[in-house]
Design a protein around this motif. Structure first.
Motif, short mmCIF file in Angstrom:
data_model
loop_
_atom_site.label_atom_id
_atom_site.label_comp_id
_atom_site.label_asym_id
_atom_site.label_seq_id
_atom_site.Cartn_x
_atom_site.Cartn_y
_atom_site.Cartn_z
N ALA A 116 0.87 -1.18 0.00
CA ALA A 116 0.00 0.00 0.00
C ALA A 116 0.90 1.23 0.00
N ASP A 117 0.31 2.38 -0.30
CA ASP A 117 1.10 3.61 -0.39
C ASP A 117 1.19 4.28 0.99
N VAL A 118 2.01 5.32 1.02
CA VAL A 118 2.23 6.07 2.25
C VAL A 118 1.76 7.51 2.05
N ASP A 119 1.64 8.25 3.15
CA ASP A 119 1.27 9.66 3.03
C ASP A 119 2.52 10.46 2.64
N ASP A 120 2.28 11.60 2.00
CA ASP A 120 3.41 12.37 1.45
C ASP A 120 4.19 13.11 2.52
N GLU A 121 3.58 13.35 3.66
CA GLU A 121 4.25 14.20 4.65
C GLU A 121 5.21 13.42 5.54
N PHE A 122 4.76 12.25 6.01
CA PHE A 122 5.57 11.50 6.97
C PHE A 122 6.09 10.19 6.39
N LEU A 123 5.60 9.81 5.21
CA LEU A 123 6.00 8.57 4.52
C LEU A 123 5.65 7.33 5.34
N LEU A 124 4.55 7.42 6.10
CA LEU A 124 4.06 6.29 6.90
C LEU A 124 2.82 5.71 6.21
N LEU A 125 2.54 4.42 6.49
CA LEU A 125 1.42 3.72 5.85
C LEU A 125 0.15 4.59 5.88
N ASP A 126 -0.42 4.81 4.69
CA ASP A 126 -1.59 5.65 4.53
C ASP A 126 -2.85 4.82 4.77
N PRO A 127 -3.63 5.16 5.81
CA PRO A 127 -4.81 4.33 6.11
C PRO A 127 -5.76 4.18 4.93
N ALA A 128 -5.89 5.21 4.08
CA ALA A 128 -6.82 5.10 2.94
C ALA A 128 -6.30 4.07 1.94
N SER A 129 -5.01 4.11 1.66
CA SER A 129 -4.43 3.14 0.73
C SER A 129 -4.45 1.73 1.34
N ALA A 130 -4.19 1.66 2.64
CA ALA A 130 -4.24 0.36 3.33
C ALA A 130 -5.66 -0.21 3.25
N GLU A 131 -6.65 0.66 3.34
CA GLU A 131 -8.05 0.20 3.28
C GLU A 131 -8.35 -0.43 1.92
N ARG A 132 -7.83 0.18 0.84
CA ARG A 132 -8.04 -0.41 -0.49
C ARG A 132 -7.39 -1.80 -0.54
N ALA A 133 -6.17 -1.91 0.00
CA ALA A 133 -5.47 -3.20 -0.04
C ALA A 133 -6.17 -4.26 0.82
N VAL A 134 -6.71 -3.81 1.93
CA VAL A 134 -7.39 -4.75 2.84
C VAL A 134 -8.71 -5.25 2.25
N SER A 135 -9.29 -4.47 1.34
CA SER A 135 -10.57 -4.88 0.75
C SER A 135 -10.40 -6.00 -0.26
N ALA A 136 -9.17 -6.24 -0.72
CA ALA A 136 -8.96 -7.32 -1.71
C ALA A 136 -9.13 -8.67 -1.02
N PRO A 137 -9.58 -9.69 -1.77
CA PRO A 137 -9.80 -11.01 -1.16
C PRO A 137 -8.50 -11.57 -0.54
N GLY A 138 -8.65 -12.28 0.56
CA GLY A 138 -7.50 -12.95 1.16
C GLY A 138 -6.74 -12.11 2.16
N ALA A 139 -7.16 -10.85 2.37
CA ALA A 139 -6.43 -10.00 3.32
C ALA A 139 -6.57 -10.58 4.73
N TRP A 140 -5.48 -10.71 5.41
CA TRP A 140 -5.47 -11.35 6.73
C TRP A 140 -4.95 -10.43 7.82
N ALA A 141 -4.02 -9.54 7.48
CA ALA A 141 -3.42 -8.68 8.52
C ALA A 141 -2.87 -7.39 7.93
N LEU A 142 -2.72 -6.42 8.83
CA LEU A 142 -1.97 -5.19 8.52
C LEU A 142 -0.61 -5.30 9.21
N LEU A 143 0.43 -4.80 8.53
CA LEU A 143 1.77 -4.79 9.13
C LEU A 143 2.40 -3.42 8.86
#
Ligand SMILES: *Cc1c(COP(=O)(O)O)cnc(C)c1O
Length: 391
Positions: A116-143
């Motif tokens: 997933a992508d990161v935010d431009d300011e802090f370069l940390l995991l972007d919750p919105a992008s993580a949400e798109r990735a988590v919606s795909a089938p087979g998602a089991w965890a966030l890291l």
């Protein structure tokens, strides 16, 4: 901080290293020597009493109930996932701009990295992008990865995990001592894996790592898997590996842990000093300075600015004796080793652009004002030279 980026040497012939491990060693040398003599006299080379003591001390320092020492940080991440019986092929969502080990650990544990992508300011995991990735089938965890010394936006990510029914873990390799709204890594999730590679904020004299967690059962399973799947000698309940923390490393880690809060404070002072030294360049739009996200207590594992013409600036700085580096020049989804996953350039534009612009400046607890002033001068010159050469 892995590989060629870490200089073990003290300043030689006016060079300013990216990280100076020898000046930190000088501060703990007497304790380390005495501890080594004690271990050499005892013969308890693997998981000796110093390991038990270090695990207790690091758990207390981290504010977690348990700590299990393992052979390195990559193993820590792998073993916490295996201990939780991650199903084969499970997708684990992580930022694209991390050290390759985050993704390797997931593959080693039988899962599939889902970037997933990161935010431009802090370069940390972007919750919105993580949400798109988590919606795909087979998602089991966030890291999420607590990159460069500050925690990812854990409130939003933990909320996302709860809403979507996935688990959450943390890659805490770069953030020993950092907190977010008063809580440290390992206290926000099932478990965190951390690394004591020599260049990390808490570094051993070789490889070492740990899993920290509040879950007693999970800690026990990690301990078992890391010791050939054995809970009692010669009884192997599950398929394990050999990934134990050795006692000499625990001696080093105990001595350094006692200084870690002071060393992190010194890193914060040095980071603030760079902010001041580089303020004019930043005001002129020539460099973007790293920022601390609200609520975070940063421990400045890495001080990374962002500049145009980064490669030319880096060559120029290195030529003038400044050990600047790049963490990391290629996002993991574009690494040849992960080609099979099917990602392409353009998938994570923020991480990809950051990889072209980020430039890590020398930073370690004992860096002097004079050294930092020289880094700032050299950077101003390198930026001016790069502008002249730019088409
Ligand atoms: C260093 C690091 C690791 C791996 O640690 P090792 O001890 O080198 O195996 C994992 N993730 C991140 C983000 C790291 O910086």
């Amino acid at each position: 901080m892995n590989g060629a980026g870490v200089s073990g040497g003290s300043e030689r012939a006016g060079r300013i290293p990216l990280v100076d491990l020898l000046v930190s060693h000088a501060e703990v040398a007497a304790e380390v020597d005495a501890g080594f003599a004690r271990v050499l006299g005892s013969g308890a080379f693997v998981r000796g009493p110093d390991v038990v003591a270090f695990e207790r001390e690091f758990a207390a320092f981290s504010g977690t109930g348990h700590c299990v020492g393992v052979a390195n940080g990559t193993d820590a991440l792998e073993l916490m996932l295996r201990a939780d019986e991650m199903p084969p092929g499970a997708r684990v969502v992580m930022p694209a701009n991390t050290f390759v080990a985050t993704a390797e650990a997931v593959v080693r544990a039988g899962g599939t990295p889902a970037f997933a992508d990161v935010d431009d300011e802090f370069l940390l995991l972007d919750p919105a992008s993580a949400e798109r990735a988590v919606s795909a089938p087979g998602a089991w965890a966030l890291l999420p990865v607590h990159l460069n010394g500050q925690l990812a936006p854990m409130e939003a990510l933990a909320d996302l995990a709860a809403r979507t029914g996935v688990r959450i873990y943390e890659d805490a390799a770069q953030c020993q001592g950092a907190t977010r709204n008063g809580r440290g890594a390992g206290a926000w999730s099932r478990a965190a894996g951390t690394s004591f590679y020599p260049g990390k904020n808490l570094g051993a004299y070789g490889d070492a790592g740990a899993v920290i967690t509040d879950d007693r059962e999970l800690a026990g399973l990690v301990r078992e898997i890391a010791d050939h799947g054995s809970s009692r000698k010669y009884v192997h309940d599950r398929f394990g590996v050999n990934s134990r923390l050795d006692t000499l490393q625990a001696v080093v880690l105990r001595a350094k842990l006692r200084r870690l809060a002071d060393w992190n404070a010194a890193r914060r002072t040095a980071a603030a000093r760079y902010d001041g030294l580089l303020a004019d360049l930043a005001a002129d739009g020539l460099v973007r300075l790293p920022r601390t996200a609200p609520g975070n207590e940063h421990v400045w594992h890495i001080y990374a600015v962002r500049v145009p013409n980064r490669d030319a600036v880096l060559v120029d700085l290195n030529a003038s004796g400044i050990g600047a580096g790049v963490h990391y020049p290629v996002p993991v989804h574009l690494q040849p080793a992960f080609r099979e996953l099917g990602y392409a350039r353009g998938d994570f534009p923020v991480a990809e652009r950051a990889a072209q612009e980020i430039l890590t400046l020398p930073l370690f607890p004992q860096i002097t004002e004079e050294q930092q002033a020289r880094v700032a001068d050299a950077l101003a010159k390198a930026l001016a030279n790069a502008r002249k050469e730019a088409p």
